[in-house]
Design an enzyme around this catalytic site. Structure first.
Site, short mmCIF file in Angstrom:
data_model
loop_
_atom_site.label_atom_id
_atom_site.label_comp_id
_atom_site.label_asym_id
_atom_site.label_seq_id
_atom_site.Cartn_x
_atom_site.Cartn_y
_atom_site.Cartn_z
N LYS A 1 43.55 41.61 25.24
CA LYS A 1 44.12 42.95 25.41
C LYS A 1 44.40 43.16 26.89
O LYS A 1 43.49 43.30 27.70
CB LYS A 1 43.15 44.01 24.87
N GLU B 1 31.75 43.29 32.72
CA GLU B 1 31.90 43.09 34.17
C GLU B 1 32.58 44.34 34.69
O GLU B 1 33.77 44.55 34.46
CB GLU B 1 32.72 41.82 34.44
N CYS C 1 36.81 45.01 42.39
CA CYS C 1 35.51 45.47 41.90
C CYS C 1 34.38 45.09 42.84
O CYS C 1 33.33 45.72 42.84
CB CYS C 1 35.25 44.92 40.50
N GLU D 1 33.33 54.70 43.81
CA GLU D 1 34.21 53.54 43.96
C GLU D 1 35.60 54.04 44.32
O GLU D 1 36.25 54.75 43.55
CB GLU D 1 34.24 52.74 42.66
#
Length: 491
Positions: free
Chosen positions: A177, A252, A286, A383
């Protein structure tokens, strides 16, 4: 002008979504629409999963030797390496990432497929030294089944390789996906999967929104394993979606990684490490090292060095060789960063460089350096997913470790010091899945990648990843000619 139209790749064939829905993708460098994508509906998800389930038991895949699977992966790696420039150009147009990075990263991920190609026929079982002399007992590893691989837009060729490489080597089948933001490289990749010779249905590539695609896929009862990369909030939905099927899940997720700079560090190396960790990939990573913790004895010197270096950072067209920082993928990222900076200034933070969006078409943000007077400044907490570096001074090693671990995340970390004993001591106390010492943002197919806490669980890359796509089967064979002594007593 007609836009390029990307279709879904399901069961070895290209098709539009069954409900005819499409979406447009914008070029982040210009803000203009450049491509159209078919969107999967639940019916399309069902077809992709059904194909993957069928192929698990199809002799053409089930009975293929592990060595032959490895050869297919080698062929795929060769095609990726050959087409790296083409795929990189598409990814840059779709996501705004630097062309130099997309081409280099695409070329490098071929090594991930080669690594797992080499491991495909190294998946071994064992004969057990069982405590019953009339029994021969052995184990073997079987493919875990149908894998739903969900990848984000920001490093999609890399993150796909860390999932598909071990999954296919283990004999699984995969429904990939792609993110609904910038999915074009995944459909270019699907062409290579087909060209490499993987049987139809072993890999399908789809995209679409949450209701039509992501939820039906991660909730599907025939999905045995979910490998997800994305944000923590979406991950919570994924875990809830998998509750009914008990699909094995690896996550993750994001991070707020600390980079600790001690006062014995090489200033130039530390400055470059912080810039790589914050401004590399335009901060859209990330593992971005967006919490710079700097010992007070070197703090002013390091800040001055970074401010000076930031003046030489070129922001602009990601296709140009001299560009260091390109646009962000979406306008929303720029808006969120500006709002967070405004809040942080209200908390006492000082903007030493940058702090504004570029007044030009596209989603451009000037690389920004924020000096923080205390650890509760907003830019140190959330973040940013953009080129924003936050620095906070500390005094002692103990304080640095405490500040570094004061987070809900635990993906990456960095330490800059010339004291080897300190490097070992501190890296061993950081609650993070990765620690880079005197460098930052390096990867390899040989090295496991993953986090602690709300940065997720499970590991990608490395030897242990391939085992996560298998289940152990134990076989007991009686070597005795005598019948069971008592069928009502467990042996």
């Amino acid at each position: 002008m007609d836009l390029p139209h990307y279709q879904l790749f399901i069961d070895g064939a290209w098709c539009d979504g069954s409900r005819g829905q499409t979406m447009l993708s914008q070029n982040p460098a210009t803000g203009e629409d450049w491509a159209r994508f078919a969107c999967a509906a639940p019916e399309d998800v069902n077809r992709a999963v059904a194909a993957a389930r069928r192929m698990l038991d199809a002799p053409v895949w089930r009975d293929m030797s592990q060595t032959a699977r490895g050869k297919l992966l080698h062929r795929l790696a060769d095609l990726i390496e050959k087409r790296a420039a083409e795929i990189g150009e598409v990814e840059t147009r779709d996501s705004g990432k630097l062309l130099a990075e997309t081409v280099a990263q695409t070329g490098y991920v071929s090594d991930y497929y080669r690594y797992y190609a080499g491991l495909a026929d190294k998946i071994e079982g064992a004969v057990l030294p069982i405590d019953k002399p009339d029994m021969h007992v052995f184990t073997r590893r079987a493919p875990i089944g149908v894998v739903a691989a969900v990848v984000p837009w920001n490093a999609q060729m890399f993150l796909t390789a860390t999932k598909l490489g071990p999954a296919l080597a283990a004999g699984c089948t995969v429904v990939l996906k792609a993110s609904e933001q910038a999915p074009a490289p995944m459909f270019e990749f699907a062409k290579l999967v087909h060209e490499a010779g993987f049987p139809a249905g072993v890999v399908s590539v789809i995209t679409g929104d949450a209701e039509g695609c992501a939820i039906p896929l991660t909730r599907h009862p025939d999905v045995d394993r979910i490998a997800f990369t994305g944000g923590p909030e979406t991950a919570r939905h994924v875990v809830r979606n998998s509750a009914e099927s008990f699909a094995v899940t690896s996550l993750e997720l994001g991070g707020k990684s600390p980079i600790i700079v001690f006062d014995d560090a090489d200033v130039e190396a530390a400055a470059n490490g912080l810039i790589a960790g914050n401004f590399g990939a335009s901060g859209q990573s990330c593992v971005a090292g967006s919490r710079g913790l700097v010992q007070r004895g070197i703090y002013d010197t390091l800040v001055a060095r970074i401010v000076a270096k930031s003046r030489d950072i070129r922001v602009g067209d990601p296709t140009q060789a001299g560009t260091h920082v390109g646009p962000l993928c979406t306008p929303a990222q720029v808006e969120n960063i500006l709002a967070t900076l405004a809040k942080s200034k209200g908390q006492g933070a000082t903007i030493r460089a940058g702090g504004a969006a570029l007044d030009r078409p596209g989603n451009y943000m000037v690389p920004t350096l924020v000096e923080c007077p205390h650890p509760d400044v907003e830019t140190l907490k959330v973040e940013m997913f953009g080129p924003v570096m936050s620095l906070l001074p500390f005094d002692t090693e103990e304080e640095a470790i405490e500040l570094a671990n004061d987070t809900v995340y635990g993906l990456g970390s960095g330490v800059f010091t010339q004291n080897l004993a300190r490097a070992h001591r501190v890296s061993g106390q950081l609650r993070a899945g990765i620690c880079w010492v005197n460098t930052y943002r390096a990867v390899s197919p040989i090295a496991p990648f993953g986090g602690f806490n709300q940065s997720g669980y499970g590991r990608e890359a490395g030897l242990e990843a391939i085992l996560d796509y298998t289940r152990t089967r134990t076989t007991w064979i009686s070597t005795s000619d005598q019948p069971m002594a008592n069928p009502f007593v467990m042996r």
